[in-house]
Design a protein around this motif. Sequence first.
Motif, short mmCIF file in Angstrom:
data_model
loop_
_atom_site.label_atom_id
_atom_site.label_comp_id
_atom_site.label_asym_id
_atom_site.label_seq_id
_atom_site.Cartn_x
_atom_site.Cartn_y
_atom_site.Cartn_z
N GLY A 112 -31.14 53.53 -30.93
CA GLY A 112 -30.05 54.40 -30.51
C GLY A 112 -29.57 55.46 -31.48
N THR A 149 -31.85 53.35 -24.90
CA THR A 149 -31.92 53.01 -26.32
C THR A 149 -31.11 51.76 -26.63
OG1 THR A 149 -30.01 54.42 -26.77
CG2 THR A 149 -32.19 55.42 -27.07
N ALA A 194 -21.71 51.59 -28.55
CA ALA A 194 -21.83 52.77 -27.69
C ALA A 194 -20.45 53.38 -27.60
CB ALA A 194 -22.34 52.39 -26.31
N ASN A 236 -23.63 57.69 -24.32
CA ASN A 236 -24.43 56.56 -23.85
C ASN A 236 -23.56 55.56 -23.09
OD1 ASN A 236 -27.22 56.89 -25.09
ND2 ASN A 236 -25.84 57.37 -26.80
#
Lengths: 412, 323
Positions: free
Chosen positions: A274, A295, A300, A398
């Motif tokens: 990520g 990812t 996040a 994300n």
Amino acid sequence: MAKSSDAFLGLGLDDALTRRQVLQAGLAGAATIGLAACGQAEPTGGGATGPDFKVGAVLPSSKVYAELGTSITNGMKLYFDKVGNKAGGRKIVLLLEDEEATPDVALAKTRKLVEQDNVDMIAGYVASPDAVGARDYLDQNAMPTLIANAGANVLSRAKKSPYIYRASFSNWQPSHPMGAYVAENITKKVTLLYANYAAGSEAAGAFKETFTGTILAEVKPPLNNQDYSTYISQIRASKPEAIYFFLSGTDANNFFTQAKQVDLFANIKVTGAGFGVEQDVTQAIGDKSPVGAITGLHWAYTLDNKENKDFTTAYKSRYGRLADVFAMQGYDTARVIAEALNAVKGKTDDKPAFLKAIAAVKFKSPRGDFRFDSATNNVVNPIYIRELVKDPSLGYVNKVKTTIASVADPGQ
Amino acid sequence: MSRLRQLRPRRWLGQAAFLVFLLSVPAWAPNRFWINVASQALIFAIFAMSLDLLIGYAGMPSFGHAAFYAAGAYGGALWALHLSSALLPLLAVGLMAGASLALVGALALRARGIYFLMLTLAFAQVVWSVLSNNQLANVLGGDIGLISVPRPVLPFAADVSLFRPANFYFLTLTVAIIVYLALAAVVASPFGHTLEGIRENEGRMESLGYPTFRYRLAAFIIAGALAGLAGMLGGSFNFSATPATAFWTTSGLAMIAVIMGGSRSLVGPAAGAIVVVLLQLGLSSLPARGLAERWQLLLGVVFIAFVLFLPGGLYGLLRRRAA
């Protein structure tokens, strides 16, 4: 601090020197080209009772990792300010030194913080070679250390130290669950693309451990690469259904921009670690961002928990930009320090007790539950499998699809 | 003539005073940090003096000297990690590693001047890319390098720990003095004079019958060996050998040290090296964050100031004062 480290090395004589230095530091240091005074601690403020607790932060403020260093520094300051720069009855003072992403320089700065500024603790290190290079020195000096980024697996394995804890991740962690996830949910035909340095090859190695499909090719551009055209053709030639990438910072910016120009992802899916689709990248490249990329990472932006909302909101209002995973790591690093200080009520002279307190730190972090693994001294991370989406208000961020709880480095 | 005689005792006095100053560093250094800085500066001084033999005396502007430093660091690290950490063999390994790599790098000797500079730079960058190649990580440690390199163990006095900053400092000081005396003997010898002749007019030396290539090769190997020695010390000082030591910036800093100190004087580059190490540490730790980030810029300004106002470097300044 100096006393116990000297005892560790059997250096009785230096004790006298370190004690004398308090008087001489200003005088003799200044005489030695007038540099000794640089980077000294700021004078103490009121409120706390014990002596200042000095945290030496070795973080890059120049060269390739400057952005990451800034994020981590911001995150640390945000948390320390939140608790009024106090914990366990002691005022916390942060001393910053530039890591520069050169191991010898990072070690020289570490030496300065330990020997000249007499810090109580070291935190930081973005680049793995810098953390690994300072490791022996920190270990020999019995210096409590928190790594705020550098992911080299070896620090949790063959070269783990009882004095060094890692609050960020090991390179193994985000990529290991991704192998199985990609094979089961996306495709069995994957080409690997990773920057050819330790972090890249460790991430690729962890992916391969659980990936049951076929690796069609391994494309390895060097770190800090500009032109990706040859690598893009190599990817095309291998005819994959998906790529698994490990690139970060400007490397990710360049690759995704150039891949978009030739429409590489028309029928190739993007999966990866990520770091390469964090806010620092997506905000820089905007609509070149690989929307739909899957990812793995230990955080996040859109994670739905109270700590994360508090953190991201406070970060946005103070620094005027979106937090990234590195800022979150800095925030947690600072929190580990404060929690451990609280646990020992500021009494850090008993070093084994203080280290025990660090090992025992547990809290609700923006990333989820935070705790250390006693087998590796590395943080146990939840790994989020995320999809890059375009959010109408936040831009490219994300969103979590699946969570894999408690991923701990295997330690060997 | 009488003036010269008057100067001599002063020179001896100056050298003796400087030696006392160096020997007494651990006594007055405010803490072990400054003793370590002194060790670091001396290691860099050995490196800069070895480069001065090429730049100052032989007129060979090498921009790839870091390769030989790295060879010593890696050679010493591998030896200490896998074989033994006895001091004397380690010193020999450092010398041999630098000298052997110099033998390979000698292909640059075909060129002169700026072409020599570019070839040596390219050669060192190749060395750097080999060292940082992760395919060789099992042997050389890839881009992380070799770590946990033990400090050397003294012969006949194994219980004197070189982990102690002061002890390690005396080791580097001893080596630095020996290197200085050896280089001083080399440049004062007929061999050194021939090198200077080659620097001034190679064609003429050749027509006088000197095999100039061999002289230049010998100078290149001696300089490489001594750089390797510095690298071996640097590796044990930092407990590691890293690819970054072979990067061109290391060569660049050494070149700056030679020019700032005043080339063709040995002591000048040594002093320049000390200044560079102090500037690097001081400027990069400035309290003002914005300035600290740009320490290279500040170093550049200082460097330009030296070139403009002190073309002879620090050594030139001393000489002018003495005259």
